[in-house]
Design an enzyme around this catalytic site. Structure first.
Site, PDB file in Angstrom:
ATOM      1  N   GLY D 163       7.470   0.947  -3.386  1.00 58.87           N
ATOM      2  CA  GLY D 163       7.893  -0.436  -3.237  1.00 58.87           C
ATOM      3  C   GLY D 163       7.268  -1.033  -1.991  1.00 58.87           C
ATOM      4  O   GLY D 163       6.852  -0.317  -1.078  1.00 58.87           O
ATOM      5  N   CYS D 164       7.206  -2.344  -1.954  1.00 60.93           N
ATOM      6  CA  CYS D 164       6.535  -2.977  -0.814  1.00 60.93           C
ATOM      7  C   CYS D 164       7.323  -2.787   0.468  1.00 60.93           C
ATOM      8  O   CYS D 164       6.743  -2.504   1.521  1.00 60.93           O
ATOM      9  CB  CYS D 164       6.265  -4.446  -1.096  1.00 60.93           C
ATOM     10  N   TYR D 165       8.636  -2.944   0.411  1.00 60.71           N
ATOM     11  CA  TYR D 165       9.421  -2.760   1.635  1.00 60.71           C
ATOM     12  C   TYR D 165       9.335  -1.318   2.143  1.00 60.71           C
ATOM     13  O   TYR D 165       9.115  -1.102   3.339  1.00 60.71           O
ATOM     14  CB  TYR D 165      10.881  -3.162   1.413  1.00 60.71           C
ATOM     15  N   GLN D 191       9.835 -11.492   3.494  1.00 58.03           N
ATOM     16  CA  GLN D 191       8.761 -11.385   2.528  1.00 58.03           C
ATOM     17  C   GLN D 191       8.408 -12.745   1.964  1.00 58.03           C
ATOM     18  O   GLN D 191       9.245 -13.649   1.895  1.00 58.03           O
ATOM     19  CB  GLN D 191       9.237 -10.486   1.385  1.00 58.03           C
ATOM     20  N   GLU D 253       4.504  -9.684   4.408  1.00 58.79           N
ATOM     21  CA  GLU D 253       5.765  -8.984   4.565  1.00 58.79           C
ATOM     22  C   GLU D 253       5.810  -8.332   5.932  1.00 58.79           C
ATOM     23  O   GLU D 253       4.857  -7.685   6.357  1.00 58.79           O
ATOM     24  CB  GLU D 253       5.879  -7.907   3.475  1.00 58.79           C
TER      25      GLU D 253
END
Lengths: 349, 349, 349, 349
Positions: D163-165, D191, D253
């Site tokens: 995931g991006c986070y 984000q 982000e």
């Protein structure tokens, strides 16, 4: 210098053996900084140095962390330029010409981003900009709208990189001009804030520029004569009504052109005219629908859409570019590619 | 209903004894929601109910937390409308007219935000929108560009609130039209994303609309006949070249008009013409400089700047409004003020 | 002066007979300009003059066309201040205190927007800001977070308007602090670009600030001691971890607070704690869902949401304000309302 | 198929002889579309087909004009996949796993962008996402945070793209976790709107998302267990307080991490720890100043800054990525590069 630099990180491509050495003069502004970044990643050129009148001694990537060019900004000194082949000069008008003169004396070829060599007519230049600092160099200069003047750019000593508005407008109108179809012309242009450069004022402050649509330089924009001169070269000698607006995007420019044609033109003929005109151009895209500037963001493409309005009899041409790329810095690199007979798209796709 | 509502918090002003009761029909869209908020704070009207075809039972402020209108969205039912004096109807065209018909039968006065009653010519309406659902009501309708039709609005049963583009363009061009100076006209308009309403699609998604300048509806925008009809009423019967663009602002609209005048006009005469035309208008500001839309953000003002371009002989008129306020909802309230003989600026400053 | 001014247009409300006269000193910055606009429309105060150290002689509305305040910017001179009751002072810290001293000598009451009178502890002030120019005035000053210090503000000679971050953070954390529930605290704040004021630099240039999320002043923000001092007053004497970020909005601020509570607290108790704390506050809204800053844009509201995280045992408090309104200028007017016993919401809804 | 396509224009690089053939399944969403564009220009892979469950038959560049990928969207059919080596699967969780199963049966290697194979613990997956559709495949999957699991990715059949986070947070916290320094952890993430994907709703509408700072999924974000599991692998088994916010940027982000360290750590040691950890990583930049997300816009870089806060004793780590690039699609290509033993940076600089 490149070797000596403490690189922050990533990004640079090794250049080919024997690649021409290029300097970017005025690399601390938006146009010069982007030109430096494009050359830094270009396999066909060696970015030898970046110069500036401020921030000397600082790595360019400290000023523009997104560009990752670790070279330190230097003062422009002739002694450092031995063995350097070419320069991109990113100075304001009037300041550019004397610098170009110095570089020419050193035998360097130059792509100049200012207005100093864009206008063939000295009289026109001086009406809009005041006395020309180096009129004797005008003969060496070629107008660098690559698609229109490619043949002369190959051997040019000085390439005058076009203004961003003329780039979009002239590419949009050229097929009609060549076909003798240009009657009355109104050009409405909208541009992102980067067009104002690194100026820090109410034009660029987000609290003024955000949530705003701002017309500026009503009835007096200096890009008008440049558009008119180029259209005249294509056979359409007429005054152009030009108006610019700032909108809250960073990079992007749309020239919306309304043309009263000299004769009625059908949709099919119009489409064919544009398709033919740009069939072989790697960077001009004739689009099937009205282009948003986002489609050309951070590219060297110009995307054009033409339509005939049956209601009014006018022709609408919409021409989208990234003002900082095709409108400025990437077109400069496109011109360098042509000047050094590299593939025209190298370093730009 | 107002008493019964569990208020979230703040915002509402108590209305005066005997204030007309108003319903907003279609309050879940952008235009209706803003109209509801303006009326909720207006001392001269009682916002009696908000209705919608979706989200019934939810407080309007749950849909639009920034508006703080605690009334619950209801279905529009005749039985609830006894004793209600007026309505603002915010439905799409074709859906609006039948609703207006129902409200008229109940004796209510209506400000309609759709296109259904804007065009005096039924033929023109049907060419652009298809069959009209209630043509018999056209005679009851007055075009609600307040500054031009104030006298008729006072007693009108139906006020057709103008489109946002016609509001900006016609206010900008009216002085020239009345003076017989309008030759060829090109209107280039740029608008914020709220103009697309609550539609959820690529037009409004920030990842498409952000960092974009997007022309749309090339040579086919439905606001064209509305502008043409109004200019014709003022004496200028001519086709108008109109083109709209979306830019990444929320609320804001600029109509940039280029006019080939029927005779040469000097700067001084032009300035005087505009000053005179709007001297007594509380919501039209003749500006000393090109107006940015931010200057009229969230207001009912229209700010206009006119200039003569010596180079081309054309006249440039720049007219800025907030498309959602003067272009839609606050002009509806301005019209209600006029209809009920309240101070025209009440609730709008 | 108001009478003499050539008004551009619209906007001003007539003030009541006998309304206190107020001057805004430093009206050319963002905070002062907005304060001037709020007072210009306020029926309970007469905006007597606006002063500035630059742009004297220009109408304020030429600098801020969106505010429509036609008064000309003047230099601040004691001779002009006879009969003036109060001032809002919008100067940078250290520059503010000497000006406040002058105004106090003239018998005026002052709301000061700088940091000069916010900290009760001189030692803390000097650790963060350097020597205090007028420490003898500290005793006259009351901390102007209206909701916490209303009783003292009524009679105060100097009201120190809070910083924007402390406003959001302290209102968000006060119920927990009072209840003895504050253990470890981390405050993450995000703010719009207007928080940087009229500074023209890379912080505010749209081509830098747009499409960016930028942390700044890591581990050294001057708002930290102000938050700590206020929480200590409420019974929670502990170091606060504070971090600020800039995001590309104009006006808006969200303080996201993570609290390790001193004991477990259930969702219901937490909700009740906040409901109780702000039951009678006209400008604090305890929200049923996480608030976006858009919900409080251009208002004096603070909207707060508190939640217990079962997973970690922590409490999350989200507190949204408009940094330029409740965070600065409208809170200054709220304080003036309290100082002059006007309805606290007058001119602010 | 590539040969047969009517190219719109520009952009594609010819791929090398014998380059692995890759399909992008789910190319009509943001993540798949960008993956397709990256592969279309990648000299080391042949983008063989793009598939989608909507828009079949349309060229991908009609959906995403800025990407210039002329391949038509097809339905995903096994018969078309003969001779195809690998796939990037961009489906929602639960929909992805069955598709991955089909591709695995065809012998293809897969980079999966969903959550289906990210969590090693089936129990954790099912607590957050419900029943797993293909738990038997979990053993084939490797967690694709390239910098942490490079050795296993080389031979992996399924790479679960993070995931991006978690990408930003885990890269930011890994050096502290490995050193046993992670005490209490709070991760505040902000984000851009592209993180919501092609969803058309109030989250992404510019009139809601613009001029807004919006916290969401308070105390319940599904990326929490992914971060916790990865940190546990590195030796730090603790609950993580995680909170996400949306801000009006498109791609960007920032994970702002506040760490209570298990022992005091000096600035110098901290700097050395990070420098050492990422010395040889081509895509992780340890920055000399707090990074803005604009610095990593449209790149595969993660830029990290760590600081010790003397006031609170905490450690602040700021980690910036482009959520759509390093956070999703370009990391998928980075993983493909590793899987096929190409230079890790190929096609990504």
């Amino acid at each position: 210098m490149r070797g000596a630099a403490e690189r922050f990180r990533g990004g640079a491509q090794p250049f080919r053996e024997g690649a021409p050495r290029v300097v970017v003069a005025g690399a601390t502004g938006f146009a010069g900084a982007l030109a430096a970044q494009l050359l830094w990643r270009h396999p066909g050129f060696e970015l030898f140095a970046v110069t500036g009148r401020s921030d000397t001694g600082r790595p360019l990537e400290a000023l523009y962390p997104r560009y990752r060019v670790p070279l330190e900004v230097e003062e422009l000194e002739a002694s450092r330029l031995e063995g350097v082949d070419a320069a991109i000069v990113a100075y304001p008008h009037a300041a550019a010409a004397p610098t170009v003169a110095v570089l020419r004396e050193l035998g360097m070829r130059v792509v100049d981003l200012s207005a100093d060599f864009r206008l063939a007519s000295l009289a026109t230049y001086e009406r809009w900009y005041g006395p020309h600092p180096r009129p004797e160099l005008l003969d060496e200069a070629v107008y660098g709208l690559t698609e229109l003047h490619r043949a002369q750019i190959v051997g040019a000593a000085i390439v005058a990189n076009p203004g961003c508005y003329p780039t979009a407008a002239v590419l949009g109108l050229a097929p009609l001009a060549r076909a003798g179809l240009l009657g009355d012309v109104v050009v409405y242009a909208k541009q992102g804030i980067s067009g104002a450069g690194r100026a820090f004022d109410e034009t660029t402050h987000l609290s003024f520029a955000g949530e705003n649509i701002l017309p500026y330089k009503v009835a007096e924009h200096r890009h008008t004569p440049e558009i008119e001169e180029q259209l005249a070269l294509l056979g359409a000698d007429l005054p152009v009504q030009f108006q610019a607006h700032l909108v809250p995007v960073d990079q992007g420019e749309l020239a919306s052109c309304y043309v009263t044609p000299t004769r009625a033109i059908a949709a099919g003929e119009l489409a064919e005219l544009y398709r033919e005109a740009y069939r072989d151009e790697p960077f001009v895209e004739v689009a099937p629908a009205p282009p948003g500037t986002r489609e050309v963001f951070a590219t060297n493409f110009c995307r054009i859409y033409a339509a005939a309005d049956e209601h009014t009899g006018k022709v609408v041409v919409l021409s989208a570019i990234d003002n900082l790329w095709k409108g400025t810095s990437s077109q400069a690199v496109q011109n360098l590619n042509v000047m050094y007979s590299l593939p025209e798209t190298e370093g730009l796709l």
